[in-house]
Write a protein that holds these residues in place. Structure first.
Motif, PDB file in Angstrom:
ATOM      1  N   GLU A 204      -0.558  48.436  14.053  1.00 18.77           N
ATOM      2  CA  GLU A 204      -1.358  49.280  13.177  1.00 18.77           C
ATOM      3  C   GLU A 204      -2.224  50.246  13.994  1.00 18.77           C
ATOM      4  O   GLU A 204      -2.341  51.427  13.664  1.00 18.77           O
ATOM      5  CB  GLU A 204      -2.219  48.409  12.254  1.00 18.77           C
ATOM      6  CG  GLU A 204      -1.377  47.578  11.272  1.00 18.77           C
ATOM      7  CD  GLU A 204      -2.218  46.604  10.476  1.00 18.77           C
ATOM      8  OE1 GLU A 204      -3.245  46.127  11.012  1.00 18.77           O
ATOM      9  OE2 GLU A 204      -1.846  46.319   9.331  1.00 18.77           O
ATOM     10  N   GLN A 205      -2.805  49.749  15.071  1.00 16.53           N
ATOM     11  CA  GLN A 205      -3.622  50.592  15.941  1.00 16.53           C
ATOM     12  C   GLN A 205      -2.815  51.217  17.080  1.00 16.53           C
ATOM     13  O   GLN A 205      -3.344  52.022  17.856  1.00 16.53           O
ATOM     14  CB  GLN A 205      -4.773  49.767  16.539  1.00 16.53           C
ATOM     15  CG  GLN A 205      -5.731  49.207  15.502  1.00 16.53           C
ATOM     16  CD  GLN A 205      -6.424  50.306  14.712  1.00 16.53           C
ATOM     17  OE1 GLN A 205      -6.850  51.312  15.296  1.00 16.53           O
ATOM     18  NE2 GLN A 205      -6.530  50.126  13.390  1.00 16.53           N
ATOM     19  N   LYS A 206      -1.556  50.813  17.199  1.00 19.34           N
ATOM     20  CA  LYS A 206      -0.636  51.333  18.227  1.00 19.34           C
ATOM     21  C   LYS A 206      -1.203  51.142  19.636  1.00 19.34           C
ATOM     22  O   LYS A 206      -1.294  52.070  20.441  1.00 19.34           O
ATOM     23  CB  LYS A 206      -0.326  52.816  17.976  1.00 19.34           C
ATOM     24  CG  LYS A 206       0.369  53.062  16.649  1.00 19.34           C
ATOM     25  CD  LYS A 206       0.690  54.531  16.441  1.00 19.34           C
ATOM     26  CE  LYS A 206       1.375  54.746  15.103  1.00 19.34           C
ATOM     27  NZ  LYS A 206       1.676  56.177  14.858  1.00 19.34           N
ATOM     28  N   ARG A 207      -1.539  49.889  19.928  1.00 15.80           N
ATOM     29  CA  ARG A 207      -2.065  49.590  21.254  1.00 15.80           C
ATOM     30  C   ARG A 207      -1.643  48.189  21.679  1.00 15.80           C
ATOM     31  O   ARG A 207      -1.508  47.276  20.847  1.00 15.80           O
ATOM     32  CB  ARG A 207      -3.599  49.693  21.275  1.00 15.80           C
ATOM     33  CG  ARG A 207      -4.295  48.679  20.402  1.00 15.80           C
ATOM     34  CD  ARG A 207      -5.803  48.895  20.339  1.00 15.80           C
ATOM     35  NE  ARG A 207      -6.441  47.838  19.546  1.00 15.80           N
ATOM     36  CZ  ARG A 207      -6.998  46.747  20.076  1.00 15.80           C
ATOM     37  NH1 ARG A 207      -6.992  46.589  21.391  1.00 15.80           N
ATOM     38  NH2 ARG A 207      -7.551  45.828  19.315  1.00 15.80           N
ATOM     39  N   VAL A 208      -1.412  48.037  22.983  1.00 19.89           N
ATOM     40  CA  VAL A 208      -1.143  46.718  23.554  1.00 19.89           C
ATOM     41  C   VAL A 208      -2.473  45.993  23.697  1.00 19.89           C
ATOM     42  O   VAL A 208      -3.397  46.497  24.338  1.00 19.89           O
ATOM     43  CB  VAL A 208      -0.438  46.839  24.920  1.00 19.89           C
ATOM     44  CG1 VAL A 208      -0.318  45.481  25.593  1.00 19.89           C
ATOM     45  CG2 VAL A 208       0.940  47.464  24.755  1.00 19.89           C
ATOM     46  N   VAL A 209      -2.581  44.807  23.117  1.00 19.22           N
ATOM     47  CA  VAL A 209      -3.852  44.086  23.168  1.00 19.22           C
ATOM     48  C   VAL A 209      -3.895  43.082  24.319  1.00 19.22           C
ATOM     49  O   VAL A 209      -4.983  42.741  24.803  1.00 19.22           O
ATOM     50  CB  VAL A 209      -4.150  43.374  21.830  1.00 19.22           C
ATOM     51  CG1 VAL A 209      -4.322  44.396  20.721  1.00 19.22           C
ATOM     52  CG2 VAL A 209      -3.060  42.375  21.469  1.00 19.22           C
ATOM     53  N   GLN A 210      -2.733  42.614  24.775  1.00 21.29           N
ATOM     54  CA  GLN A 210      -2.737  41.696  25.916  1.00 21.29           C
ATOM     55  C   GLN A 210      -1.328  41.578  26.484  1.00 21.29           C
ATOM     56  O   GLN A 210      -0.329  41.687  25.762  1.00 21.29           O
ATOM     57  CB  GLN A 210      -3.258  40.310  25.509  1.00 21.29           C
ATOM     58  CG  GLN A 210      -3.672  39.450  26.701  1.00 21.29           C
ATOM     59  CD  GLN A 210      -4.428  38.197  26.296  1.00 21.29           C
ATOM     60  OE1 GLN A 210      -4.706  37.959  25.124  1.00 21.29           O
ATOM     61  NE2 GLN A 210      -4.769  37.373  27.296  1.00 21.29           N
ATOM     62  N   LYS A 211      -1.261  41.356  27.808  1.00 15.45           N
ATOM     63  CA  LYS A 211       0.004  41.140  28.504  1.00 15.45           C
ATOM     64  C   LYS A 211      -0.121  39.911  29.393  1.00 15.45           C
ATOM     65  O   LYS A 211      -1.214  39.555  29.836  1.00 15.45           O
ATOM     66  CB  LYS A 211       0.380  42.355  29.367  1.00 15.45           C
ATOM     67  CG  LYS A 211       0.604  43.630  28.586  1.00 15.45           C
ATOM     68  CD  LYS A 211       1.231  44.727  29.446  1.00 15.45           C
ATOM     69  CE  LYS A 211       0.266  45.268  30.458  1.00 15.45           C
ATOM     70  NZ  LYS A 211       0.830  46.465  31.174  1.00 15.45           N
ATOM     71  N   ALA A 212       1.024  39.296  29.668  1.00 17.30           N
ATOM     72  CA  ALA A 212       1.040  38.134  30.564  1.00 17.30           C
ATOM     73  C   ALA A 212       2.392  38.079  31.253  1.00 17.30           C
ATOM     74  O   ALA A 212       3.385  38.630  30.759  1.00 17.30           O
ATOM     75  CB  ALA A 212       0.780  36.847  29.787  1.00 17.30           C
ATOM     76  N   SER A 213       2.435  37.400  32.402  1.00 12.56           N
ATOM     77  CA  SER A 213       3.704  37.234  33.102  1.00 12.56           C
ATOM     78  C   SER A 213       3.715  35.936  33.885  1.00 12.56           C
ATOM     79  O   SER A 213       2.657  35.386  34.225  1.00 12.56           O
ATOM     80  CB  SER A 213       3.957  38.418  34.052  1.00 12.56           C
ATOM     81  OG  SER A 213       3.033  38.426  35.110  1.00 12.56           O
ATOM     82  N   ALA A 214       4.921  35.467  34.177  1.00 14.97           N
ATOM     83  CA  ALA A 214       5.109  34.260  34.984  1.00 14.97           C
ATOM     84  C   ALA A 214       6.336  34.478  35.861  1.00 14.97           C
ATOM     85  O   ALA A 214       7.346  35.014  35.396  1.00 14.97           O
ATOM     86  CB  ALA A 214       5.297  33.036  34.093  1.00 14.97           C
TER      87      ALA A 214
END
Length: 495
Positions: free
Chosen positions: A22-32
């Motif tokens: 709705e806001q067109k934004r990434v709110v969080q990312k993670a990786s392993a």
């Protein structure tokens, strides 16, 4: 807040992106990170349990609030990997990966059994190459018959994550088209090719679903394990290249996406099947309802990483040294086949450093030739696209190499096309998230198209753009000619 989640299961890591649509934004990312089992026979394998653990690690890094906001998930996965499961869904053997070249003999046998390369192209649209899934299945039958006897489900890596999330065995047309068990023209499993391996194999393949369809919903077991909402929609997902196409907006004719990672890929969307009679372009389906002709090389950033470590440099230092050499590296040429090669089809390929003299034997030239060699491999694919009348307007560049100004310049001038770098640096995960949104809206009865969603959520205008320079294009044409001569001379040794 409501979000969709994109999961990208790559060769070196698993990544998760939570996107507020709705806001067109990434709110969080993670990786392993993921490890790799490599053997001298060309085997490149991973354990299926590593995927489960990596996914758990990723979601543990996402805040409880953001996890609770997820209403739909999409999975992108490395293509062609063979995940063999028994009747209870337990892995039987290691996952043989896209970069595994230990099945060259099996490819020869299956090609002969099918009636030759022309017969394969007619039946499936693909040659039988070591990277694909079919020869891996045949390898397991030949070399591990006691395990093969227990085989009941054949899944690709992204299918396996869908299974972990939902408990369902399903496949999607785009990723399935990269198995060499699939008729790309008619979009169905090929009973003829399956029977060459085992008359029962067709029974072990998952049912196919459309790209906008649900693979299922998050099960109670998965919700507890990963800390995500039970009942959240899980989209069909797809191969990493198919999801990368969505994440870069390559969902209509004229655009090419190039990914510079461990492997190098170049692909474009088509409304109709594109079968390359020379076999350089794989005739894959897209994960949007069309087709995705694609070139894949197995040694894109591999050579630069090997030479960089040999020279004791970091990435920026290596680029700086390479930039100090002229185009064409004063005649130094690298054939970067550390892992064998898929395009051209050289499963026994070896890396070579060529054209050396006392005058040009410098780190600068070796570094420059290493970077150029990766894009010369991509140029093979561009030539094939041109022969098949695909009119490319621009290249959308993703992957680790897209972060380098020197790489971007080399791409624009070797390919002779404008290069644009999308704002998001996680194209496959974002593509999976956008596909999840597509599935969510279609399941709600909306007629949303994937083109509509890409137009709304893929941002390329704010990214970097590099235009080709005519003088540099000419210089690279000459350097590519020199590279091609060495490749032609040495290729017979590596087939």
């Amino acid at each position: 807040m409501k979000t969709v989640c994109g999961i990208d299961l790559g060769t070196q890591s698993c990544k998760v992106v939570v996107y507020d649509y709705e806001q067109k934004r990434v709110v969080q990312k993670a990786s392993a990170p993921l490890e790799l089992i490599a053997r001298n026979d060309g085997s490149r394998e991973q354990e299926a349990d590593w995927y489960d653990n990596a996914l758990r690690q990723c979601f543990n890094q996402i805040s409880p609030e953001n996890r609770a906001s997820i209403v739909a998930l999409g999975v992108s996965g490395q293509q062609h990997g063979f995940v063999p499961l028994d009747g209870e869904g337990k892995p039987l053997y290691q996952v043989k990966l896209w970069c595994d070249t230990s099945t060259a003999k099996e490819c020869e046998e299956l090609t002969a059994a099918a009636g030759g390369e022309a017969a394969l192209l007619k039946e499936t649209g693909l040659l039988m190459l070591p990277g694909y899934t079919a020869p891996k299945i045949y390898w397991l039958k030949k070399h591990k018959p006691e395990l093969y006897a227990k085989l009941r489900h054949v899944l690709l890596p992204h299918d396996y994550l869908n299974f972990l999330l939902t408990g369902n065995y399903v496949a999607e047309y785009g990723d399935a088209s990269g198995t060499a068990l699939f008729d790309v023209r008619n979009r169905r499993w090929s009973e003829k090719i399956c029977a060459l391996i085992d008359p029962h194999l067709i029974e072990y393949l998952p049912p196919l679903i459309e790209s906008h369809a649900m693979a299922g919903t998050v099960s109670a077991e998965a919700a507890k394990k990963y800390g995500i909402p039970e009942g959240a929609l899980v989209a069909s997902g797809g191969g990493d290249n198919m999801m990368g196409a969505i994440g870069t907006g390559t969902v209509e004719d004229g655009f090419l996406t190039m990914s510079l990672g461990t492997s190098g890929t170049l692909y474009g969307y088509s409304d109709s099947p594109v079968v390359d009679p020379e076999g350089n372009l794989a005739a894959f389906c897209s994960s949007t309802g069309g087709w995705l002709p694609l070139l894949c090389t197995m040694n894109c950033t591999v050579a630069s990483e090997e030479f960089r470590q040999l020279f004791g440099m970091n990435v920026r230092e290596f680029d700086t040294v390479a930039a100090a050499a002229p185009i064409g590296a004063e005649g130094v040429v690298v054939l970067p086949f550390f892992n064998g090669e898929r395009t051209p089809n050289l499963p026994n390929g070896r890396a070579s450093l060529l054209g050396l003299t006392q005058a040009n034997f410098r780190r600068e030239n070796i570094a420059r030739a290493t970077l150029e060699s990766a894009i010369f491999g991509m140029r093979i694919g561009l030539e094939s696209f041109k022969k098949l009348q695909f009119k490319a307007r621009e290249i959308r560049l993703i992957g680790g190499g897209a972060k380098s100004p020197l790489w971007r310049s080399i791409v624009a001038n070797v390919m002779g096309l404008p290069v644009r770098v999308p704002e998001s640096d996680e194209a496959a995960a974002m593509g999976a998230a956008i596909q999840a949104l597509w599935c969510l809206e279609r399941s709600a009865g909306l007629s949303t198209t994937i083109k509509d969603l890409c137009a709304a959520h893929v941002r390329v205008d704010g990214g970097l753009t590099v235009e080709p320079d005519p003088a540099q294009v000419q210089a690279y044409n000459e350097a590519y000619g020199q590279y091609s001569k060495y490749l032609a001379a040495l290729a017979p040794l590596y087939r």
